[in-house]
Design an enzyme around this catalytic site. Structure first.
Site, mmCIF file in Angstrom:
data_model
loop_
_atom_site.group_PDB
_atom_site.id
_atom_site.type_symbol
_atom_site.label_atom_id
_atom_site.label_comp_id
_atom_site.label_asym_id
_atom_site.label_seq_id
_atom_site.Cartn_x
_atom_site.Cartn_y
_atom_site.Cartn_z
ATOM 1 N N ASP A 1 0.209 2.410 9.653
ATOM 2 C CA ASP A 1 -0.355 1.412 8.752
ATOM 3 C C ASP A 1 -1.888 1.549 8.681
ATOM 4 O OD1 ASP A 1 0.345 -1.005 7.150
ATOM 5 O OD2 ASP A 1 -1.099 -1.938 8.519
ATOM 6 N N GLY B 1 -3.050 -12.602 6.975
ATOM 7 C CA GLY B 1 -2.879 -14.037 6.733
ATOM 8 C C GLY B 1 -2.408 -14.250 5.318
ATOM 9 N N GLY C 1 3.346 -13.946 16.667
ATOM 10 C CA GLY C 1 3.419 -13.526 15.269
ATOM 11 C C GLY C 1 2.276 -12.608 14.879
ATOM 12 N N LEU D 1 -10.524 -9.635 2.830
ATOM 13 C CA LEU D 1 -11.903 -9.159 3.048
ATOM 14 C C LEU D 1 -12.290 -8.161 1.956
ATOM 15 C CD1 LEU D 1 -11.803 -8.492 6.925
ATOM 16 C CD2 LEU D 1 -12.731 -10.483 5.736
ATOM 17 N N GLU E 1 4.169 -6.981 14.135
ATOM 18 C CA GLU E 1 5.412 -6.910 13.366
ATOM 19 C C GLU E 1 6.565 -7.210 14.317
ATOM 20 O OE1 GLU E 1 5.867 -6.260 10.134
ATOM 21 O OE2 GLU E 1 3.726 -6.029 9.745
ATOM 22 N N LYS F 1 0.811 -1.225 0.000
ATOM 23 C CA LYS F 1 0.000 0.000 0.000
ATOM 24 C C LYS F 1 0.842 1.272 0.000
ATOM 25 C CE LYS F 1 -1.137 -1.366 4.669
ATOM 26 N NZ LYS F 1 -0.271 -2.491 4.508
ATOM 27 N N LYS G 1 -4.446 2.658 5.449
ATOM 28 C CA LYS G 1 -5.654 1.926 5.032
ATOM 29 C C LYS G 1 -6.869 2.861 5.026
ATOM 30 C CE LYS G 1 -3.899 -2.500 6.661
ATOM 31 N NZ LYS G 1 -3.858 -3.431 7.786
ATOM 32 N N VAL H 1 -6.070 -3.484 1.744
ATOM 33 C CA VAL H 1 -6.856 -3.213 2.959
ATOM 34 C C VAL H 1 -7.640 -4.472 3.329
ATOM 35 C CG1 VAL H 1 -8.690 -1.816 3.994
ATOM 36 C CG2 VAL H 1 -7.143 -0.760 2.348
#
Ligand SMILES: NC(=O)c1ccc[n+]([C@@H]2O[C@H](COP(=O)([O-])OP(=O)(O)OC[C@H]3O[C@@H](n4cnc5c(N)ncnc54)[C@H](OP(=O)(O)O)[C@@H]3O)[C@@H](O)[C@H]2O)c1
Length: 364
Positions: free
Chosen positions: A229, A348, A215, A164, A218, A130, A233, A160
């Site tokens: 971040d 993911g 995990g 989804l 970051e 992005k 978005k 984003v």
């Protein structure tokens, strides 16, 4: 006209689309997302796609035999040709495919600076990165102009909410003239997990370490805690909804105290206890009013945009969020009594790679 057929693969049950348009693909990035994308290329749905080049930050490969090898990702970690973007584009040009697509599965700003030029030169760009559409308004406009110049498309679904349908939904609402009144949500899996798990019973800094071990965050949690971040978005969604928002118009609450911002990652984690007392106080305050804390992104109809900690009441869609789920709530002129809500895993490897593949299949 491309014939498009659809049937079900007997062995996997996966819908198989047979498209007669051939698609040549160059992939930048073989990390978590790029690796999952390479795996998807081996499935029947990706049959029209032909990988003609792949690169990580150090090496690249364009030879057909090597590209067909199962371990191409590992091989590239140990060697390959020297990095040269033009050689990868030449591999796309040499292909007899109907469509030429560049997939960006990196977080590289320097690579993102090429997106507009690639679009203008006639390559479709599909990205999880992005750094172009979530940066300056000028860069956003450049992407739009370049698509018109090159008659190409920019596949941004993965930028984003991972897999989804957040951007697609906003795009459709906007195209139908359904104006955005409020756009709100939890756009970060790690911040979502941190604040839905935090109940004041253990120090926030301990949760932060656990998020890192699991995990969810970051390696340097400040990347999440800074809110940058999430702000990117929000910019992407707001711009898709028709708001010409500049990056500096988003008010961002950075949860990292100023004196911890320049420390090395390990030194930051060692000093993270200084977050505990202020967050415990905010949590207790919210609780005394029957509310909970969430790291929310919010845009109103006047274009006021903010990302930061907010107290939400128990009937707010974000209050019952759990795990690393993302949430997007859109209140529009037509969805005004109740918001249109999208919720689910917002990160993911597999779902993000699927979003990239979905954008490519849409092109064809
Ligand atoms: N992970 C997720 O769940 C998720 C979800 C949604 C979106 N995303 C986005 O997807 C992108 C990739 O994330 P990731 O988790 O896969 O990251 P990652 O595991 O760190 O992988 C990044 C990859 O990009 C490569 N790279 C960096 N600069 C490059 C360059 N100039 N040219 C070619 N390759 C370059 C790296 O090469 P080396 O191997 O040489 O370092 C590495 O292979 C990011 O923008 C991220 O925000 C990720």
């Amino acid at each position: 006209m491309n014939a498009l057929a659809q049937d079900i693969d007997g062995a996997t049950g996966i819908s198989r689309r047979a498209v007669d348009a051939k698609v040549a693909v160059v992939l930048f990035g073989t990390g978590v997302v790029g690796g999952a994308f390479l795996k998807l290329l081996g499935t029947p749905v990706a049959a029209p796609l032909q990988l003609v080049g792949v690169a990580n930050s150090r090496f690249q490969q364009t030879r057909t035999r090597q590209l067909a090898e199962r371990g191409i990702r590992d091989h590239l970690n140990h060697g390959g040709d020297a990095r040269d973007n033009e050689a990868l584009l030449a591999a796309l040009d040499a292909s007899d495919a109907d469509l030429r697509v560049i997939v960006d599965a990196t977080a590289s700003s320097s690579l993102a600076r090429h997106h507009a030029a690639w679009l203008a030169r006639g390559y479709h760009v599909v990205t999880a990165n992005k750094a172009a559409n979530g940066s300056s308004l000028a860069a956003w406009r450049e992407l739009k102009t370049a698509q018109r110049t090159g008659r190409t498309r920019y596949g941004d679904a993965a930028t984003v909410g991972a897999g989804l349908p957040a951007i697609a939904t906003v795009r459709r609402l906007h195209a139908c003239g359904d104006a955005m009144l409020t756009l709100e949500g939890v756009f970060s899996g790690s911040l979502g997990w941190l604040f839905s798990t935090y109940d004041g019973s253990e120090p926030f800094s301990r949760l932060l370490r656990r998020a890192r071990e699991l995990g969810y965050s970051e390696p340097d949690p400040r990347m999440d805690l800074s809110g940058q971040d999430v702000a990117r978005k929000l910019l992407i969604l707001a711009r898709t909804a028709g708001f010409r928002l500049a990056s500096d118009e988003v008010v961002v609450e950075n949860l990292v105290p100023e004196d911890l911002r320049d420390l090395a990652p390990e030194a930051f984690l060692a000093a993270a206890e200084s977050l505990d007392a202020p967050l415990a106080a905010r949590h207790a305050d919210a609780k005394s009013r029957g509310r909970v804390l969430r790291y929310l992104a919010r845009l109103d109809q006047r274009g006021h945009a903010r990302v930061g900690l907010a107290e939400v009441a128990s009937d707010h869609p974000a209050a019952n969020l759990c795990g690393t789920d993302n949430l997007f709530a859109f209140t529009t002129t037509r969805y005004h009594a109740q918001p249109l809500v999208i919720q689910g895993p917002g990160a993911g490897a597999e779902v993000t790679a699927q979003a990239l593949l979905g954008d490519i299949l849409t092109l064809s």
